[in-house]
Design a protein around this motif. Structure first.
Motif, PDB file in Angstrom:
ATOM      1  N   ARG A 243     -10.803   4.094  -0.512  1.00 14.17           N
ATOM      2  CA  ARG A 243      -9.396   4.304  -0.184  1.00 14.17           C
ATOM      3  C   ARG A 243      -8.541   3.767  -1.314  1.00 14.17           C
ATOM      4  O   ARG A 243      -9.026   3.075  -2.217  1.00 14.17           O
ATOM      5  CB  ARG A 243      -9.031   3.604   1.139  1.00 14.17           C
ATOM      6  CG  ARG A 243      -9.196   2.098   1.131  1.00 14.17           C
ATOM      7  CD  ARG A 243      -9.005   1.514   2.527  1.00 14.17           C
ATOM      8  NE  ARG A 243      -9.163   0.056   2.522  1.00 14.17           N
ATOM      9  CZ  ARG A 243      -8.164  -0.806   2.390  1.00 14.17           C
ATOM     10  NH1 ARG A 243      -6.919  -0.363   2.242  1.00 14.17           N
ATOM     11  NH2 ARG A 243      -8.386  -2.118   2.402  1.00 14.17           N
ATOM     12  N   GLU A 244      -7.277   4.117  -1.269  1.00 15.58           N
ATOM     13  CA  GLU A 244      -6.346   3.672  -2.304  1.00 15.58           C
ATOM     14  C   GLU A 244      -5.135   3.016  -1.648  1.00 15.58           C
ATOM     15  O   GLU A 244      -4.892   3.185  -0.456  1.00 15.58           O
ATOM     16  CB  GLU A 244      -5.895   4.851  -3.175  1.00 15.58           C
ATOM     17  CG  GLU A 244      -4.953   5.828  -2.493  1.00 15.58           C
ATOM     18  CD  GLU A 244      -5.636   6.722  -1.487  1.00 15.58           C
ATOM     19  OE1 GLU A 244      -4.928   7.173  -0.556  1.00 15.58           O
ATOM     20  OE2 GLU A 244      -6.851   6.974  -1.601  1.00 15.58           O
ATOM     21  N   LEU A 245      -4.391   2.264  -2.434  1.00 13.02           N
ATOM     22  CA  LEU A 245      -3.141   1.669  -1.964  1.00 13.02           C
ATOM     23  C   LEU A 245      -2.005   2.130  -2.861  1.00 13.02           C
ATOM     24  O   LEU A 245      -2.114   2.073  -4.093  1.00 13.02           O
ATOM     25  CB  LEU A 245      -3.218   0.142  -1.969  1.00 13.02           C
ATOM     26  CG  LEU A 245      -1.940  -0.568  -1.480  1.00 13.02           C
ATOM     27  CD1 LEU A 245      -2.278  -1.720  -0.552  1.00 13.02           C
ATOM     28  CD2 LEU A 245      -1.103  -1.076  -2.669  1.00 13.02           C
ATOM     29  N   SER A 246      -0.924   2.603  -2.257  1.00 15.25           N
ATOM     30  CA  SER A 246       0.278   3.013  -2.962  1.00 15.25           C
ATOM     31  C   SER A 246       1.318   1.911  -2.842  1.00 15.25           C
ATOM     32  O   SER A 246       1.667   1.491  -1.737  1.00 15.25           O
ATOM     33  CB  SER A 246       0.817   4.315  -2.360  1.00 15.25           C
ATOM     34  OG  SER A 246       2.187   4.490  -2.687  1.00 15.25           O
ATOM     35  N   PHE A 247       1.806   1.412  -3.973  1.00 12.65           N
ATOM     36  CA  PHE A 247       2.859   0.395  -3.937  1.00 12.65           C
ATOM     37  C   PHE A 247       4.102   0.954  -3.257  1.00 12.65           C
ATOM     38  O   PHE A 247       4.760   0.256  -2.488  1.00 12.65           O
ATOM     39  CB  PHE A 247       3.203  -0.058  -5.363  1.00 12.65           C
ATOM     40  CG  PHE A 247       2.370  -1.197  -5.855  1.00 12.65           C
ATOM     41  CD1 PHE A 247       0.993  -1.154  -5.788  1.00 12.65           C
ATOM     42  CD2 PHE A 247       2.966  -2.336  -6.395  1.00 12.65           C
ATOM     43  CE1 PHE A 247       0.213  -2.206  -6.242  1.00 12.65           C
ATOM     44  CE2 PHE A 247       2.201  -3.389  -6.856  1.00 12.65           C
ATOM     45  CZ  PHE A 247       0.820  -3.334  -6.791  1.00 12.65           C
ATOM     46  N   ARG A 248       4.416   2.208  -3.517  1.00 14.28           N
ATOM     47  CA  ARG A 248       5.598   2.832  -2.904  1.00 14.28           C
ATOM     48  C   ARG A 248       5.397   2.949  -1.384  1.00 14.28           C
ATOM     49  O   ARG A 248       6.268   2.566  -0.607  1.00 14.28           O
ATOM     50  CB  ARG A 248       5.829   4.207  -3.519  1.00 14.28           C
ATOM     51  CG  ARG A 248       7.025   4.968  -2.962  1.00 14.28           C
ATOM     52  CD  ARG A 248       8.344   4.401  -3.469  1.00 14.28           C
ATOM     53  NE  ARG A 248       8.467   4.492  -4.919  1.00 14.28           N
ATOM     54  CZ  ARG A 248       9.479   3.951  -5.600  1.00 14.28           C
ATOM     55  NH1 ARG A 248      10.437   3.292  -4.956  1.00 14.28           N
ATOM     56  NH2 ARG A 248       9.533   4.049  -6.917  1.00 14.28           N
TER      57      ARG A 248
END
Length: 253
Positions: A243-248
Motif C-alpha cells: 500500500r501507499e500513503l499520500s501526504f495530501r
C-alpha cells in the motif's frame, strides 16, 4: 545531480552455455518428461494467459530460456521460497539472486529483463499524460518501480502547467531507512525543466508507508521552497510493500 529514469543496469557477463552442467547437453535432447512438461506449460499459458498458472509455473516459463536443457521446477520453487512471491523474485537485486544455488548470470538476466519490461510498460501509461487524472496508473507505476526495493529511493515527478508528466527523475538512493534529499536541488531542477508542479515519491523498504519525522520535515522544506518560487507541490507518496500513503490524502499537505 538528477538522474533520468533508466532500467536496472546489469553488470553481468552472460555465458553461452546454461548456468549449470547438464548431462542432457551431451545429446542435445531433453528427457521426454521434461520436454512434455514444458510444452504443457506453454500451451496452458497461451490458452489462459498468466492467470492460468501459479507463480512457480510462471517462473518456470521465464527460466526455460535461461536453462534450456534442465528441469527448472526445483529452481523456481527455491527462488519463491527465498523471496516470497513472483514479484519479489523479479525485483530482487542481481547480487541476492545469484546467492541462490542455480541462479547464475543467465537466470539473473532473464529475471531482470522481465522487471525492465514491466517497468517500461507501466511508465508508458504515465509519461506525457495528465497525472492527476491518471492517478491509478501512477500508483501502479510507483509500486512496480519501487515497492520491492531493498533500499530507499527518492524520485521527483515534474509536471507542466496542465499537470502532464514531463520528467520522472531519481534524485537519490539511500540505505534501508534513510535517503538524502536536498530541497534546493529539487526546485532548481524544476526550474531547469520549466516545470510548474511536482510530486515527490519515495519507498519504505520496511513495507510500512507511515511517514517518519524526517519525511515530514523534508516535505515541509520542499513545500516552502516551492511556494517561494511559484511551484505547486501536489503530493508526496510513500510506497510500501502493498500500500501507499499520500501526504495530501492524509492531511500532511
Amino acid at each position: 545531480m538528477a538522474q533520468s529514469f533508466n532500467e536496472p543496469f546489469l553488470p553481468l557477463t552472460v555465458p553461452a552455455e546454461p548456468d549449470e552442467a547438464e548431462p542432457q547437453a551431451l545429446t542435445g535432447r531433453l528427457p521426454s518428461y521434461i520436454a512434455d512438461h514444458r510444452q504443457r506449460l506453454r500451451d496452458r499459458f497461451m490458452q489462459g494467459g498468466g492467470a492460468a498458472l501459479p507463480d512457480y509455473e510462471l517462473l518456470e516459463l521465464v527460466l526455460f530460456r535461461a536453462i534450456p536443457r534442465q528441469d527448472v521446477k526445483p529452481l523456481a520453487r527455491l527462488l519463491l521460497d527465498t523471496f516470497g512471491d513472483f514479484n519479489r523474485v523479479i525485483t530482487a537485486s542481481p547480487a541476492r539472486l545469484q546467492m541462490v544455488k542455480g541462479a547464475g548470470p543467465a537466470v539473473v538476466l532473464e529475471l531482470k529483463l522481465i522487471e525492465a519490461a514491466a517497468q517500461r510498460m507501466m511508465r508508458a501509461r504515465v509519461i506525457q499524460k495528465p497525472l492527476l487524472s491518471s492517478w491509478d496508473a501512477l500508483l501502479d507505476y510507483c509500486h512496480t518501480t519501487m515497492a520491492h526495493r531493498e533500499t530507499e529511493q527518492f524520485r521527483v515527478l515534474f509536471l507542466d502547467r496542465k499537470n502532464v508528466l514531463i520528467a520522472d527523475e531519481e534524485q537519490a538512493r539511500g540505505t534501508v531507512d534513510h535517503v538524502p534529499v536536498y530541497p534546493r536541488e529539487i526546485v532548481k531542477r524544476a526550474l531547469e525543466l520549466n516545470a510548474s508542479a511536482l510530486i515527490l515519491v519515495h519507498n519504505h523498504p520496511s513495507g510500512d508507508p507511515t511517514p517518519s519525522d524526517a519525511d515530514l520535515s523534508m516535505t515541509a522544506q520542499v513545500q516552502d521552497a516551492c511556494q517561494a518560487l511559484g511551484l505547486v507541490l501536489h503530493d508526496h507518496l510513500i510506497i510500501g510493500k502493498s500500500r501507499e500513503l499520500s501526504f495530501r490524502g492524509s492531511g500532511y499537505l
